[in-house]
Design an enzyme around this catalytic site. Structure first.
Site, mmCIF file in Angstrom:
data_model
loop_
_atom_site.group_PDB
_atom_site.id
_atom_site.type_symbol
_atom_site.label_atom_id
_atom_site.label_comp_id
_atom_site.label_asym_id
_atom_site.label_seq_id
_atom_site.Cartn_x
_atom_site.Cartn_y
_atom_site.Cartn_z
ATOM 1 N N LYS A 191 18.572 -12.030 -22.062
ATOM 2 C CA LYS A 191 18.239 -12.793 -20.858
ATOM 3 C C LYS A 191 18.093 -11.882 -19.630
ATOM 4 O O LYS A 191 17.169 -12.028 -18.855
ATOM 5 C CB LYS A 191 19.329 -13.834 -20.552
ATOM 6 C CG LYS A 191 19.445 -14.937 -21.565
ATOM 7 C CD LYS A 191 20.416 -16.010 -21.089
ATOM 8 C CE LYS A 191 21.859 -15.543 -21.005
ATOM 9 N NZ LYS A 191 22.478 -15.258 -22.311
ATOM 10 N N ARG A 225 26.135 -23.054 -17.637
ATOM 11 C CA ARG A 225 26.599 -22.889 -19.017
ATOM 12 C C ARG A 225 27.097 -24.199 -19.607
ATOM 13 O O ARG A 225 27.395 -24.257 -20.801
ATOM 14 C CB ARG A 225 27.746 -21.891 -19.084
ATOM 15 C CG ARG A 225 27.303 -20.492 -18.794
ATOM 16 C CD ARG A 225 28.457 -19.539 -18.944
ATOM 17 N NE ARG A 225 28.153 -18.305 -18.256
ATOM 18 C CZ ARG A 225 28.555 -17.109 -18.661
ATOM 19 N NH1 ARG A 225 29.299 -16.994 -19.727
ATOM 20 N NH2 ARG A 225 28.225 -16.045 -17.986
ATOM 21 N N ARG A 243 25.217 -2.008 -27.842
ATOM 22 C CA ARG A 243 25.218 -1.950 -26.381
ATOM 23 C C ARG A 243 26.350 -1.050 -25.898
ATOM 24 O O ARG A 243 27.429 -1.044 -26.458
ATOM 25 C CB ARG A 243 25.405 -3.365 -25.860
ATOM 26 C CG ARG A 243 25.070 -3.521 -24.426
ATOM 27 C CD ARG A 243 24.692 -4.933 -24.157
ATOM 28 N NE ARG A 243 25.879 -5.738 -23.941
ATOM 29 C CZ ARG A 243 25.873 -6.871 -23.241
ATOM 30 N NH1 ARG A 243 24.748 -7.328 -22.745
ATOM 31 N NH2 ARG A 243 26.968 -7.550 -23.084
ATOM 32 N N ARG A 263 32.107 -2.367 -24.833
ATOM 33 C CA ARG A 263 33.032 -3.377 -24.312
ATOM 34 C C ARG A 263 33.723 -4.074 -25.482
ATOM 35 O O ARG A 263 33.113 -4.278 -26.530
ATOM 36 C CB ARG A 263 32.272 -4.442 -23.509
ATOM 37 C CG ARG A 263 31.641 -3.923 -22.252
ATOM 38 C CD ARG A 263 31.227 -5.072 -21.362
ATOM 39 N NE ARG A 263 30.712 -6.212 -22.134
ATOM 40 C CZ ARG A 263 30.414 -7.393 -21.608
ATOM 41 N NH1 ARG A 263 30.579 -7.612 -20.332
ATOM 42 N NH2 ARG A 263 29.945 -8.368 -22.356
ATOM 43 N N ARG A 312 32.152 -15.483 -29.082
ATOM 44 C CA ARG A 312 31.274 -15.825 -27.958
ATOM 45 C C ARG A 312 30.151 -16.744 -28.422
ATOM 46 O O ARG A 312 29.754 -17.655 -27.697
ATOM 47 C CB ARG A 312 30.682 -14.550 -27.339
ATOM 48 C CG ARG A 312 31.717 -13.737 -26.576
ATOM 49 C CD ARG A 312 31.232 -12.331 -26.303
ATOM 50 N NE ARG A 312 30.158 -12.292 -25.315
ATOM 51 C CZ ARG A 312 29.397 -11.214 -25.095
ATOM 52 N NH1 ARG A 312 29.569 -10.126 -25.800
ATOM 53 N NH2 ARG A 312 28.467 -11.239 -24.181
#
Ligand SMILES: [Zn+2]
Length: 208
Positions: A13, A88, A122, A155, A166
């Site tokens: 996104k 959300r 990532r 992370r 998630r």
């Protein structure tokens, strides 16, 4: 054009929003950045948000929504904006809908498998927070941030177990928004499995 980008974590996104923002000159409003800015500038809302963050709590909806409301009133949002990472939940969508009108809600979708693979690659700078990707946005020097020479790390949120969590939260809380905006005839479904450039081209085609 007022645009919301919907999609699970890791669907890209932020990248798409950044490119749309460049192409159309609409501001890219990422709620995470907006929160950090407000905290850094010590605005009233920022201080309120910080109170919660310092206790390890989520920033309450009404604080974030008030920040968005203030942000959308700025002059650069007159012709349009891109909301990334918000709303959300249906409740948040209702509240945002009470003070602004959306034109398109882009639903980026990809398989869970691909998300796990993408997020797993990532890396984030421990100094300045810049985000890299071992496939799409490699740092010039392995493990080192291009901008500030800080060390890159993964992370906790981007490790496989955390990603699965998630995704579950997304399915439960955010996916109902697809139907919510479908009922308002605003949803544009876009396949997010290509490269960032490919996905961006698809989005541009579908919202034009
Ligand atoms: Zn850095």
């Amino acid at each position: 054009m007022n645009i919301i980008l919907l999609g699970p974590p890791g669907v890209g996104k932020g990248t798409v929003a950044g490119k749309l923002s460049e192409k159309f000159s609409f501001p890219h409003i990422a709620t995470g950045d907006m929160l950090r800015e407000n905290v850094a500038q010590k605005t009233e809302l920022g201080m309120e948000a910080k109170n919660h963050m310092d206790k390890g709590l989520l920033v309450p909806d009404d604080v974030v929504i008030e920040m968005i409301k203030e942000r959308l009133q700025k002059k650069d949002c007159e012709k349009g904006f891109i909301l990334d990472g918000f709303p959300r939940t249906i409740n948040q969508a209702d509240q945002i809908g009470s003070f602004t009108k959306m034109d398109k809600v882009v639903n980026l979708h990809v398989s869970d498998e691909l998300i796990i693979k993408r997020l797993g690659r990532r890396r984030i700078c421990s100094e300045c927070g810049s985000i890299y990707h071992l496939e799409y946005m490699k740092p010039k020097k392995e493990g080192i941030c291009d901008k500030c020479s800080g060390k890159l790390h993964q992370r906790k949120d981007d490790k496989p177990d955390a990603i699965i969590n998630r995704l579950e939260v997304y399915r439960k809380e955010t996916e109902p928004l697809i139907k919510y905006y479908q009922d308002k005839k605003l949803i544009v479904n876009v396949d997010g499995s290509g490269t960032p450039e490919e996905v961006f081209e698809l989005v541009v085609e579908d919202i034009s």
